[in-house]
Write a protein that holds these residues in place. Sequence first.
Motif, PDB file in Angstrom:
ATOM      1  N   ILE A  76     -14.243  24.636  44.542  1.00 40.02           N
ATOM      2  CA  ILE A  76     -13.046  23.958  45.023  1.00 40.02           C
ATOM      3  C   ILE A  76     -13.121  22.497  44.609  1.00 40.02           C
ATOM      4  N   LYS A  77     -12.097  22.063  43.910  1.00 31.80           N
ATOM      5  CA  LYS A  77     -12.042  20.656  43.516  1.00 31.80           C
ATOM      6  C   LYS A  77     -11.083  19.943  44.447  1.00 31.80           C
ATOM      7  N   LYS A  78     -11.456  18.740  44.818  1.00 33.00           N
ATOM      8  CA  LYS A  78     -10.561  17.940  45.650  1.00 33.00           C
ATOM      9  C   LYS A  78     -10.620  16.502  45.179  1.00 33.00           C
ATOM     10  N   LEU A  79      -9.629  15.736  45.582  1.00 35.05           N
ATOM     11  CA  LEU A  79      -9.593  14.336  45.196  1.00 35.05           C
ATOM     12  C   LEU A  79     -10.809  13.603  45.744  1.00 35.05           C
ATOM     13  N   ASP A  80     -11.380  12.768  44.925  1.00 34.12           N
ATOM     14  CA  ASP A  80     -12.528  11.954  45.327  1.00 34.12           C
ATOM     15  C   ASP A  80     -11.985  10.672  45.963  1.00 34.12           C
ATOM     16  N   LEU A  81     -11.736  10.743  47.257  1.00 34.28           N
ATOM     17  CA  LEU A  81     -11.105   9.627  47.969  1.00 34.28           C
ATOM     18  C   LEU A  81     -11.967   8.374  47.953  1.00 34.28           C
TER      19      LEU A  81
END
Length: 84
Positions: A7-12
């Motif tokens: 799962i890729k998610k934004l690197d906040l």
Amino acid sequence: MKEVVIIKKLDLKRIKDVREAKNITLQYMADSLNLAARGSYQLKEQGKRRFYANEVPILCEILNLTFDEIYTDDSDEQEEKNYL
């Protein structure tokens, strides 16, 4: 057969760090994303509200990051799925 789905998610954290390093204000980001106030953007950066898909290219352009640089693999959220 088992397949691992990453799962890729934004690197906040990266988004915030790069924004601050470039001295880009919360207000500028809010204006660029057509948000009502800087607080609206800040909530997104904190992960309390989500970034929409149409906002990601704008983030990339402003922060001079690629899609690969703005997303992260979250190894804690990897899922194994069984496919028959």
